[in-house]
Design a protein around this motif. Structure first.
Motif, PDB file in Angstrom:
ATOM      1  N   PHE A   1       0.840  -1.200   0.000  1.00  0.00           N
ATOM      2  CA  PHE A   1       0.000   0.000   0.000  1.00  0.00           C
ATOM      3  C   PHE A   1       0.881   1.258   0.000  1.00  0.00           C
ATOM      4  CE2 PHE A   1      -3.893  -2.167   2.030  1.00  0.00           C
ATOM      5  CZ  PHE A   1      -4.437  -2.366   0.779  1.00  0.00           C
ATOM      6  N   ALA A   2       0.421   2.277  -0.705  1.00  0.00           N
ATOM      7  CA  ALA A   2       1.175   3.532  -0.764  1.00  0.00           C
ATOM      8  C   ALA A   2       1.070   4.311   0.536  1.00  0.00           C
ATOM      9  CB  ALA A   2       0.682   4.396  -1.924  1.00  0.00           C
ATOM     10  N   MET A   3       0.060   4.014   1.356  1.00  0.00           N
ATOM     11  CA  MET A   3      -0.139   4.735   2.616  1.00  0.00           C
ATOM     12  C   MET A   3      -1.031   3.897   3.513  1.00  0.00           C
ATOM     13  SD  MET A   3      -2.868   7.613   1.270  1.00  0.00           S
ATOM     14  CE  MET A   3      -3.255   8.168   2.932  1.00  0.00           C
ATOM     15  N   ILE A   4      -1.215   4.347   4.727  1.00  0.00           N
ATOM     16  CA  ILE A   4      -2.138   3.690   5.664  1.00  0.00           C
ATOM     17  C   ILE A   4      -3.520   4.280   5.438  1.00  0.00           C
ATOM     18  CG2 ILE A   4      -2.704   3.323   8.088  1.00  0.00           C
ATOM     19  CD1 ILE A   4       0.274   3.523   8.718  1.00  0.00           C
ATOM     20  N   TYR A   5      -4.457   3.429   5.062  1.00  0.00           N
ATOM     21  CA  TYR A   5      -5.800   3.890   4.723  1.00  0.00           C
ATOM     22  C   TYR A   5      -6.719   3.753   5.928  1.00  0.00           C
ATOM     23  CZ  TYR A   5      -4.217   3.695  -0.121  1.00  0.00           C
ATOM     24  OH  TYR A   5      -3.543   3.886  -1.284  1.00  0.00           O
ATOM     25  N   GLU A   6      -7.552   4.772   6.135  1.00  0.00           N
ATOM     26  CA  GLU A   6      -8.607   4.732   7.145  1.00  0.00           C
ATOM     27  C   GLU A   6      -9.932   4.677   6.400  1.00  0.00           C
ATOM     28  OE1 GLU A   6      -8.232   8.012   9.749  1.00  0.00           O
ATOM     29  OE2 GLU A   6      -6.287   7.388  10.582  1.00  0.00           O
ATOM     30  N   THR A   7     -10.440   3.464   6.244  1.00  0.00           N
ATOM     31  CA  THR A   7     -11.616   3.226   5.411  1.00  0.00           C
ATOM     32  C   THR A   7     -12.830   2.976   6.288  1.00  0.00           C
ATOM     33  OG1 THR A   7     -10.143   2.223   3.771  1.00  0.00           O
ATOM     34  CG2 THR A   7     -12.516   1.833   3.512  1.00  0.00           C
ATOM     35  N   PHE A   8     -13.977   3.523   5.906  1.00  0.00           N
ATOM     36  CA  PHE A   8     -15.218   3.292   6.648  1.00  0.00           C
ATOM     37  C   PHE A   8     -16.341   3.056   5.654  1.00  0.00           C
ATOM     38  CE2 PHE A   8     -15.251   7.750   5.701  1.00  0.00           C
ATOM     39  CZ  PHE A   8     -16.580   8.013   5.372  1.00  0.00           C
ATOM     40  N   VAL A   9     -17.368   2.409   6.148  1.00  0.00           N
ATOM     41  CA  VAL A   9     -18.568   2.160   5.370  1.00  0.00           C
ATOM     42  C   VAL A   9     -19.759   2.579   6.219  1.00  0.00           C
ATOM     43  CG1 VAL A   9     -18.758  -0.228   6.155  1.00  0.00           C
ATOM     44  CG2 VAL A   9     -19.871   0.472   4.012  1.00  0.00           C
ATOM     45  N   CYS A  10     -20.709   3.261   5.617  1.00  0.00           N
ATOM     46  CA  CYS A  10     -21.897   3.727   6.341  1.00  0.00           C
ATOM     47  C   CYS A  10     -22.877   2.580   6.547  1.00  0.00           C
ATOM     48  CB  CYS A  10     -22.572   4.860   5.572  1.00  0.00           C
ATOM     49  SG  CYS A  10     -21.563   6.359   5.427  1.00  0.00           S
ATOM     50  N   GLU A  11     -23.617   2.658   7.652  1.00  0.00           N
ATOM     51  CA  GLU A  11     -24.606   1.616   7.930  1.00  0.00           C
ATOM     52  C   GLU A  11     -25.693   1.595   6.857  1.00  0.00           C
ATOM     53  OE1 GLU A  11     -24.791   0.927  12.672  1.00  0.00           O
ATOM     54  OE2 GLU A  11     -25.603   2.841  11.963  1.00  0.00           O
ATOM     55  N   ASN A  12     -25.980   2.787   6.343  1.00  0.00           N
ATOM     56  CA  ASN A  12     -27.047   2.877   5.348  1.00  0.00           C
ATOM     57  C   ASN A  12     -26.511   2.874   3.926  1.00  0.00           C
ATOM     58  OD1 ASN A  12     -25.775   5.281   5.520  1.00  0.00           O
ATOM     59  ND2 ASN A  12     -27.630   6.548   5.659  1.00  0.00           N
ATOM     60  N   VAL A  13     -25.317   2.273   3.712  1.00  0.00           N
ATOM     61  CA  VAL A  13     -24.699   2.286   2.404  1.00  0.00           C
ATOM     62  C   VAL A  13     -25.516   1.415   1.439  1.00  0.00           C
ATOM     63  CG1 VAL A  13     -23.233   0.280   2.830  1.00  0.00           C
ATOM     64  CG2 VAL A  13     -22.471   2.041   1.236  1.00  0.00           C
ATOM     65  N   LYS A  14     -25.378   1.775   0.148  1.00  0.00           N
ATOM     66  CA  LYS A  14     -26.081   1.011  -0.883  1.00  0.00           C
ATOM     67  C   LYS A  14     -25.129   0.051  -1.576  1.00  0.00           C
ATOM     68  CE  LYS A  14     -29.323   4.782  -1.826  1.00  0.00           C
ATOM     69  NZ  LYS A  14     -29.852   5.704  -2.867  1.00  0.00           N
ATOM     70  N   VAL A  15     -25.661  -0.849  -2.329  1.00  0.00           N
ATOM     71  CA  VAL A  15     -24.844  -1.833  -3.048  1.00  0.00           C
ATOM     72  C   VAL A  15     -24.065  -1.136  -4.160  1.00  0.00           C
ATOM     73  CG1 VAL A  15     -24.889  -3.948  -4.434  1.00  0.00           C
ATOM     74  CG2 VAL A  15     -26.508  -3.665  -2.529  1.00  0.00           C
ATOM     75  N   GLY A  16     -22.787  -1.520  -4.323  1.00  0.00           N
ATOM     76  CA  GLY A  16     -21.946  -0.985  -5.392  1.00  0.00           C
ATOM     77  C   GLY A  16     -21.400   0.412  -5.133  1.00  0.00           C
ATOM     78  N   GLN A  17     -21.470   0.870  -3.905  1.00  0.00           N
ATOM     79  CA  GLN A  17     -20.976   2.230  -3.596  1.00  0.00           C
ATOM     80  C   GLN A  17     -19.472   2.185  -3.338  1.00  0.00           C
ATOM     81  OE1 GLN A  17     -23.392   4.381  -0.877  1.00  0.00           O
ATOM     82  NE2 GLN A  17     -21.827   5.928  -0.451  1.00  0.00           N
ATOM     83  N   LEU A  18     -18.744   3.218  -3.869  1.00  0.00           N
ATOM     84  CA  LEU A  18     -17.289   3.317  -3.679  1.00  0.00           C
ATOM     85  C   LEU A  18     -16.991   3.779  -2.257  1.00  0.00           C
ATOM     86  CD1 LEU A  18     -14.344   3.436  -4.774  1.00  0.00           C
ATOM     87  CD2 LEU A  18     -14.804   5.817  -5.404  1.00  0.00           C
ATOM     88  N   ILE A  19     -16.133   3.020  -1.567  1.00  0.00           N
ATOM     89  CA  ILE A  19     -15.772   3.417  -0.199  1.00  0.00           C
ATOM     90  C   ILE A  19     -14.289   3.733  -0.067  1.00  0.00           C
ATOM     91  CG2 ILE A  19     -17.651   2.046   0.808  1.00  0.00           C
ATOM     92  CD1 ILE A  19     -15.521  -0.044   1.567  1.00  0.00           C
ATOM     93  N   GLN A  20     -13.440   3.351  -1.051  1.00  0.00           N
ATOM     94  CA  GLN A  20     -12.010   3.655  -0.930  1.00  0.00           C
ATOM     95  C   GLN A  20     -11.330   3.430  -2.281  1.00  0.00           C
ATOM     96  OE1 GLN A  20     -10.186   4.622   2.169  1.00  0.00           O
ATOM     97  NE2 GLN A  20      -9.060   5.347   0.387  1.00  0.00           N
TER      98      GLN A  20
END
Length: 786
Positions: A487-506
């Protein structure tokens, strides 16, 4: 005709010379100057003209009189003088009475001193005839001038004692040099006393002077500065037009011939011999030669050049502008073994030529210079400088990577040995064969640690160790694909509880410490199939992380671990697995993160909204109580317990007794309030610090206010009758917690030996029951005896 004075008579209108000056007569018709006698008719009227005296205005006197008597100037006479001695002559004006004297009876004028015309040329005086007895004027006052006649008593003087002049050498005859000027103080308008004639006394035949103007010119052609540079000329100025008996003055004129370029440069020798070591560096001087020029300044400036010879390409020559020497320097390396003698033809030429002197021939000269090369013991010479060696980072230890070669340039061709300067190879990564110069590796190399290694190899003659030569060897480590991308960096990735299918998160990218020739090309994939997320490779060294489902919940799982495999495209292919942590967060409708804390979620989920509001209110109330309590403590710190006697009100008896401090547990025993009989026993122990502390709190046995009132009344009487009490009001406090109190003594006053203020918080230390009882009692009994 020589005379020493002039008399001017005017009869009617015609002047005549005489020895007496007659003052003008005053007629009855004309109170001023008289008119000539006679009559005429005009327009029927008869014009009468009266007789008038003579008109006069000048006397003349020679300067520099040398006689012993006063010098006679002239005589004044009036027509009114009848010779009876009644007329007196009066003289006024410049010098009257001092320089000029008049005989008041006869009118004779004499000069008392020798006069100098150069000092003053004329004098203006006024004459008048008056009645000696009445002092009434017989004639109007008349003005006349005594003019001093000049004699030749001043010699000519030049404006300068010494003149300086220059003239170019080789000038034509009659060339202007300088103009000299002399002045004569004598009168130019009278005779020849100031008429000057110039002549040359010294400086012939080189120069001449014009008699009337004083202009000096050259008189001899082709005067050469190189033969004689300076001349001294003496010029004379003589008055009386140069005649005998005239006065004269002289001046000196120093004339210098200035240089012109009339002399060509000449070498004092036709050939020169120089030598140079074969080790001489490029640009180093071999020697100097100089051509002589009789001229000076810029006319003597020369330019040297090599015009012929077999050393034209090996040597150069430059002109030293200060010394006008030709400096021969090394232009190319010398080699004793290749060529030992060089011949040069050097030419010297004037840089500032004068076309007037071309007839003298060319203004240049040539000489031959022979340069001999001298042998020296030279150090070894490497075949290259520097050396560049390339090898791959996976080269096996002990492998041959390159070689250096050095030879002794001398005819002896001494053998050479090689070594590596260990100051340039501190890690001892390389080794060199001392005989043939081959270089090998001692350790494995890592391009990611160091791409270049710069070492110095030393070649030394075996027969003469002082002859050494160094050469830099640059070793470049070539890349091998031995590092996997990450990895080029340390990623802080999150996903919303109300996220939809196929949504970009990172969006992720990778780096690789390797350096492929055609650039990096990374491939991204998941190590296993994941039901929650998927990855999409953008094929530009980046990838997108997308959701495969919606409806994530923090209560079920607060974070997901997503292993991502990253591979490069070089040979051999390197890959690595990096784990991406995806946190589940609460988001608003726009996808903005509100909270990712699972504990906060659980707490808020387990309580109702009303309960949360109640908890929040409780927290606020507690904070307000703490703030209020702190404010009360700060206020009590500022208010002293014992006020001035004017501020003591009602239920206050001041004993001005501070007691023994907080450790004084016997100063006022609260037990006295419960049991008044012990009051006298405790009285003597007021200022005694108890030797033991009571660890328990006594329970007040008082059930009503009667005992308290009786106790306080008794205490008041005791204090009033106490012979040791102070003569002023004092404060008596009963805030004593009693023996065995856990809070120890609460004496309101410090020890008697302490003068500073001390803080005591009585409310926080009193027992709740006693505080309530004391407050109630004091409120009901607020009379002056309390």
């Amino acid at each position: 005709m020589t005379i020493n004075h002039f008399l001017l008579l005017l009869a009617i209108s015609l002047p005549s010379l005489g020895s007496t000056a007659t003052l003008p007569a005053q007629s009855e018709e004309d109170p001023g100057l008289g008119e000539p006698a006679g009559a005429a008719e005009e327009d029927g009227r008869i014009l009468q003209r009266s007789k008038r005296g003579w008109m006069w205005n000048h006397f003349f006197l020679l300067e520099e009189y040398t006689g012993t008597d006063y010098q006679y100037v002239g005589k004044l006479h009036s027509d009114q003088d009848r010779g009876d001695g009644s007329v007196k002559y009066v003289l006024n004006g410049e010098g009257a009475g001092s320089l000029f004297l008049i005989d008041e009876n006869s009118g004779d004028i004499h000069a008392t001193k020798r006069l100098d015309r150069e000092e003053k040329a004329y004098y203006t005086l006024r004459a008048q005839a008056v009645n000696k007895f009445t002092n009434h004027p017989l004639e109007p006052e008349s003005e006349f001038i005594i003019k001093i006649h000049d004699i030749n008593d001043n010699e000519p003087k030049f404006t300068k004692e010494t003149y300086m002049a220059t003239v170019p050498e080789m000038s034509d005859v009659g060339t202007y040099v300088l103009n000299v000027t002399a002045n004569d103080a004598d009168d130019e308008t009278y005779g020849n006393s100031a008429k000057l004639v110039y002549s040359i006394l010294q400086g012939q035949p080189y120069f001449s002077v014009e008699p009337e103007t004083g202009t000096i010119r050259t008189a001899l052609p082709n005067m050469d500065r190189e033969n004689k540079e300076k001349y001294q000329v003496v010029i004379q100025a003589k008055d009386m037009a140069g005649q005998m008996g005239g006065l004269s003055g002289t001046t000196t004129v120093n004339i210098t011939l200035t240089d012109v370029n009339d002399s060509p440069p000449r070498f004092p020798h036709s050939s020169y011999h120089l030598s140079a070591l074969e080790s001489a560096e490029i640009g180093s001087a071999v020697g100097r030669i100089k051509a002589n020029d009789a001229d000076i300044g810029e006319n003597a400036e020369m330019q040297y050049s090599i015009v012929d010879g077999d050393g034209q390409e090996v040597f150069s020559i430059a002109t030293d502008r200060i010394t006008q020497e030709g400096v021969i320097a090394v232009k190319k390396p010398l080699d004793y073994e290749a060529k030992r003698v060089y011949n040069l033809k050097v030419e010297a030429t004037n840089t500032h030529l004068d076309s007037r002197f071309n007839y003298l021939g060319p203004f240049k000269d040539t000489a031959t210079v022979k340069v001999t090369t001298q042998d020296v013991d030279e150090p070894p010479v490497f075949s290259m400088n520097p050396y560049i060696i390339r090898l791959h980072e996976d080269t096996v230890t002990g492998s041959y990577i390159g070689a250096v070669t050095a030879l002794d340039p001398d005819a002896t061709n001494n053998p050479v040995k090689y070594s590596i300067d260990r100051h340039t190879d501190l890690d001892r990564l390389f080794n060199i064969d001392s005989n043939n110069g081959s270089i090998t590796t001692l350790k494995s190399l890592d391009r990611e640690t160091s791409k270049w290694h710069n070492v110095s190899v030393v070649a030394t003659e075996i027969s003469n160790r002082r002859q050494t030569t160094r050469v830099p060897v640059f070793i470049k480590v070539l890349d091998v694909n031995d590092n996997a991308p990450e990895f080029a960096m340390i990623y802080e990735t999150f996903v919303c509880e109300n996220v939809k299918v196929g949504q970009l998160i990172q969006t992720i990218s990778a780096v690789d410490t390797d350096e492929p020739l055609i650039g990096h090309k990374f491939a991204f994939s998941l190590s296993t199939q994941n039901p929650n997320f998927t990855i999409f490779d953008n094929e530009d060294n980046t990838a997108r992380i997308l959701t495969k489902r919606g409806g994530f919940s923090r209560r079920q799982l607060s974070a997901y671990l997503l292993p991502v495999v990253i591979s490069d495209s070089d040979y051999p292919i390197q890959s690595s697995t990096s784990t991406l942590t995806v946190r589940v967060c609460a988001c608003d409708s726009r996808g903005n993160v509100q909270s990712c804390n699972a504990e906060a979620y659980t707490l808020s989920a387990g309580l109702s909204t009303g309960a949360l509001v109640a908890i929040l209110l409780c927290v606020i109330i507690l904070l307000m109580i703490v703030v209020l309590f702190a404010a009360l403590r700060r206020q009590k710190k500022k208010e002293p317990l014992i006020m001035s006697k004017e501020d003591v009100r009602d239920n206050v008896v001041s004993y001005n007794d501070e007691g023994g401090g907080e450790e004084d547990t016997q100063a006022f025993d609260i037990g006295t309030l419960r049991n008044p009989e012990v009051m006298d026993a405790n009285k003597l122990r007021r200022d005694i610090i108890p030797e033991m502390q009571f660890p328990f709190r006594r329970v007040s046995p008082i059930k009503d206010n009667t005992d308290v009132r009786d106790f306080i009344t008794g205490r008041l009487q005791e204090n009033d009758s106490d012979p040791t009490a102070p003569p002023y009001d004092s404060l008596a406090t009963y805030a004593y917690e009693g023996s065995g109190s856990l809070a120890e003594s609460l004496s309101s006053l410090e020890s008697a030996v302490t003068e500073g203020d001390q803080e005591y918080d009585y409310l926080s230390n009193w027992g709740p029951q006693f505080k309530k009882l004391a407050d109630m009692y004091i409120g009901k009994n607020s009379d002056k005896d309390t």
